[in-house]
Design a protein around this motif. Structure first.
Motif, mmCIF file in Angstrom:
data_model
loop_
_atom_site.group_PDB
_atom_site.id
_atom_site.type_symbol
_atom_site.label_atom_id
_atom_site.label_comp_id
_atom_site.label_asym_id
_atom_site.label_seq_id
_atom_site.Cartn_x
_atom_site.Cartn_y
_atom_site.Cartn_z
ATOM 1 N N ILE A 55 63.164 -25.188 31.092
ATOM 2 C CA ILE A 55 62.191 -26.004 30.327
ATOM 3 C C ILE A 55 61.309 -26.925 31.234
ATOM 4 C CG2 ILE A 55 61.746 -27.540 28.488
ATOM 5 C CD1 ILE A 55 64.419 -26.144 27.064
ATOM 6 N N LEU A 56 61.889 -27.670 31.971
ATOM 7 C CA LEU A 56 61.003 -28.417 32.716
ATOM 8 C C LEU A 56 60.266 -28.009 33.720
ATOM 9 C CD1 LEU A 56 63.710 -31.377 33.373
ATOM 10 C CD2 LEU A 56 61.660 -31.356 31.974
ATOM 11 N N LYS A 57 60.712 -26.618 34.311
ATOM 12 C CA LYS A 57 59.728 -25.905 35.279
ATOM 13 C C LYS A 57 58.812 -25.521 34.749
ATOM 14 C CE LYS A 57 63.305 -24.970 38.811
ATOM 15 N NZ LYS A 57 63.939 -24.300 39.691
ATOM 16 N N LYS A 58 59.124 -24.859 33.440
ATOM 17 C CA LYS A 58 57.905 -24.265 32.559
ATOM 18 C C LYS A 58 56.679 -25.379 32.176
ATOM 19 C CE LYS A 58 59.441 -20.085 32.421
ATOM 20 N NZ LYS A 58 59.007 -18.785 32.780
ATOM 21 N N SER A 59 57.324 -26.509 32.034
ATOM 22 C CA SER A 59 56.157 -27.459 31.952
ATOM 23 C C SER A 59 55.623 -28.279 32.872
ATOM 24 C CB SER A 59 56.970 -28.484 30.465
ATOM 25 O OG SER A 59 57.987 -29.167 31.276
ATOM 26 N N ASP A 60 55.921 -27.857 34.370
ATOM 27 C CA ASP A 60 55.286 -28.257 35.441
ATOM 28 C C ASP A 60 55.888 -29.627 35.821
ATOM 29 O OD1 ASP A 60 53.788 -25.917 35.946
ATOM 30 O OD2 ASP A 60 52.130 -26.752 35.189
ATOM 31 N N ARG A 61 57.392 -29.780 35.466
ATOM 32 C CA ARG A 61 58.078 -31.116 35.800
ATOM 33 C C ARG A 61 59.342 -30.676 36.738
ATOM 34 N NH1 ARG A 61 55.426 -35.633 33.574
ATOM 35 N NH2 ARG A 61 54.661 -35.048 31.710
ATOM 36 N N ASP A 62 58.870 -30.139 37.903
ATOM 37 C CA ASP A 62 59.537 -29.656 38.734
ATOM 38 C C ASP A 62 60.499 -30.851 39.536
ATOM 39 O OD1 ASP A 62 58.941 -27.261 38.847
ATOM 40 O OD2 ASP A 62 57.366 -27.026 40.182
ATOM 41 N N ASP A 63 59.948 -32.043 39.594
ATOM 42 C CA ASP A 63 60.566 -33.020 40.239
ATOM 43 C C ASP A 63 61.785 -33.555 39.286
ATOM 44 O OD1 ASP A 63 58.712 -33.864 38.509
ATOM 45 O OD2 ASP A 63 58.307 -35.723 39.354
ATOM 46 N N ILE A 64 61.426 -33.632 38.196
ATOM 47 C CA ILE A 64 62.447 -33.752 37.202
ATOM 48 C C ILE A 64 63.527 -32.940 36.912
ATOM 49 C CG2 ILE A 64 63.029 -34.592 34.474
ATOM 50 C CD1 ILE A 64 60.003 -35.711 34.656
ATOM 51 N N SER A 65 63.228 -31.399 37.157
ATOM 52 C CA SER A 65 64.143 -30.456 37.408
ATOM 53 C C SER A 65 64.987 -30.767 38.331
ATOM 54 C CB SER A 65 63.374 -29.147 37.217
ATOM 55 O OG SER A 65 64.114 -28.188 37.377
ATOM 56 N N THR A 66 64.709 -31.011 39.290
ATOM 57 C CA THR A 66 65.391 -31.209 40.456
ATOM 58 C C THR A 66 66.545 -32.112 40.434
ATOM 59 O OG1 THR A 66 63.738 -30.571 42.176
ATOM 60 C CG2 THR A 66 65.512 -31.518 43.129
ATOM 61 N N VAL A 67 66.054 -33.249 39.693
ATOM 62 C CA VAL A 67 66.881 -34.522 39.414
ATOM 63 C C VAL A 67 68.027 -34.123 38.404
ATOM 64 C CG1 VAL A 67 67.002 -36.750 38.344
ATOM 65 C CG2 VAL A 67 65.264 -36.218 40.094
ATOM 66 N N VAL A 68 67.863 -33.369 37.456
ATOM 67 C CA VAL A 68 68.648 -32.854 36.161
ATOM 68 C C VAL A 68 69.511 -32.055 37.053
ATOM 69 C CG1 VAL A 68 68.847 -31.473 34.334
ATOM 70 C CG2 VAL A 68 67.031 -33.136 34.558
ATOM 71 N N SER A 69 69.028 -31.237 37.820
ATOM 72 C CA SER A 69 70.239 -30.137 38.674
ATOM 73 C C SER A 69 71.016 -31.037 39.428
ATOM 74 C CB SER A 69 69.432 -29.061 39.161
ATOM 75 O OG SER A 69 68.799 -29.615 40.418
ATOM 76 N N ILE A 70 70.753 -31.881 40.111
ATOM 77 C CA ILE A 70 71.425 -32.793 40.940
ATOM 78 C C ILE A 70 72.623 -33.700 40.313
ATOM 79 C CG2 ILE A 70 71.528 -34.679 42.631
ATOM 80 C CD1 ILE A 70 68.828 -33.591 43.856
ATOM 81 N N VAL A 71 72.036 -34.179 39.092
ATOM 82 C CA VAL A 71 73.000 -34.803 38.033
ATOM 83 C C VAL A 71 74.069 -33.840 37.534
ATOM 84 C CG1 VAL A 71 73.239 -35.924 35.635
ATOM 85 C CG2 VAL A 71 71.183 -36.593 37.661
ATOM 86 N N GLY A 72 73.716 -32.752 37.321
ATOM 87 C CA GLY A 72 74.559 -31.581 36.759
ATOM 88 C C GLY A 72 75.771 -31.238 37.667
ATOM 89 N N LEU A 73 75.149 -31.146 38.938
ATOM 90 C CA LEU A 73 76.207 -30.730 40.027
ATOM 91 C C LEU A 73 76.864 -32.112 40.327
ATOM 92 C CD1 LEU A 73 76.936 -29.137 42.441
ATOM 93 C CD2 LEU A 73 75.166 -30.430 43.810
ATOM 94 N N VAL A 74 76.637 -33.305 40.117
ATOM 95 C CA VAL A 74 77.373 -34.525 40.423
ATOM 96 C C VAL A 74 78.419 -34.592 39.412
ATOM 97 C CG1 VAL A 74 77.494 -37.076 40.367
ATOM 98 C CG2 VAL A 74 75.918 -35.905 41.832
ATOM 99 N N ILE A 75 78.201 -34.303 37.979
ATOM 100 C CA ILE A 75 79.119 -34.297 37.047
ATOM 101 C C ILE A 75 80.243 -33.184 37.221
ATOM 102 C CG2 ILE A 75 79.289 -33.772 34.487
ATOM 103 C CD1 ILE A 75 76.565 -35.068 34.237
ATOM 104 N N ALA A 76 79.747 -31.959 37.614
ATOM 105 C CA ALA A 76 80.633 -30.893 37.750
ATOM 106 C C ALA A 76 81.580 -31.058 38.996
ATOM 107 C CB ALA A 76 79.936 -29.411 38.049
#
Length: 65
Positions: free
Chosen positions: A22-43
């Protein structure tokens, strides 16, 4: 090991994937990267906790101090 932990990790993965798309479709690639890193840290936090419990169980079984 409980099966619910596997479901939790899968749910985290699915949620992070959907939010990133959803974030990539709305041109928020930087926030998308942060969300993926946070998900990785939680896992990884969940996995490290499980590994710590495994080592504690091995210590108890072999009576290592």
């Amino acid at each position: 090991m409980d099966v619910s932990i596997i479901f939790k990790l899968a749910a985290i993965g699915i949620l992070v994937t959907v939010v990133c798309q959803i974030l990539k479709k709305s041109d928020r690639d930087d926030i998308s990267t942060v969300v993926s890193i946070v998900g990785l840290v939680i896992a990884l936090t969940i996995a490290v906790t499980m590994i710590g419990d495994l080592f504690e169980t091995i210590r108890d079984i072999f009576q290592i101090t």
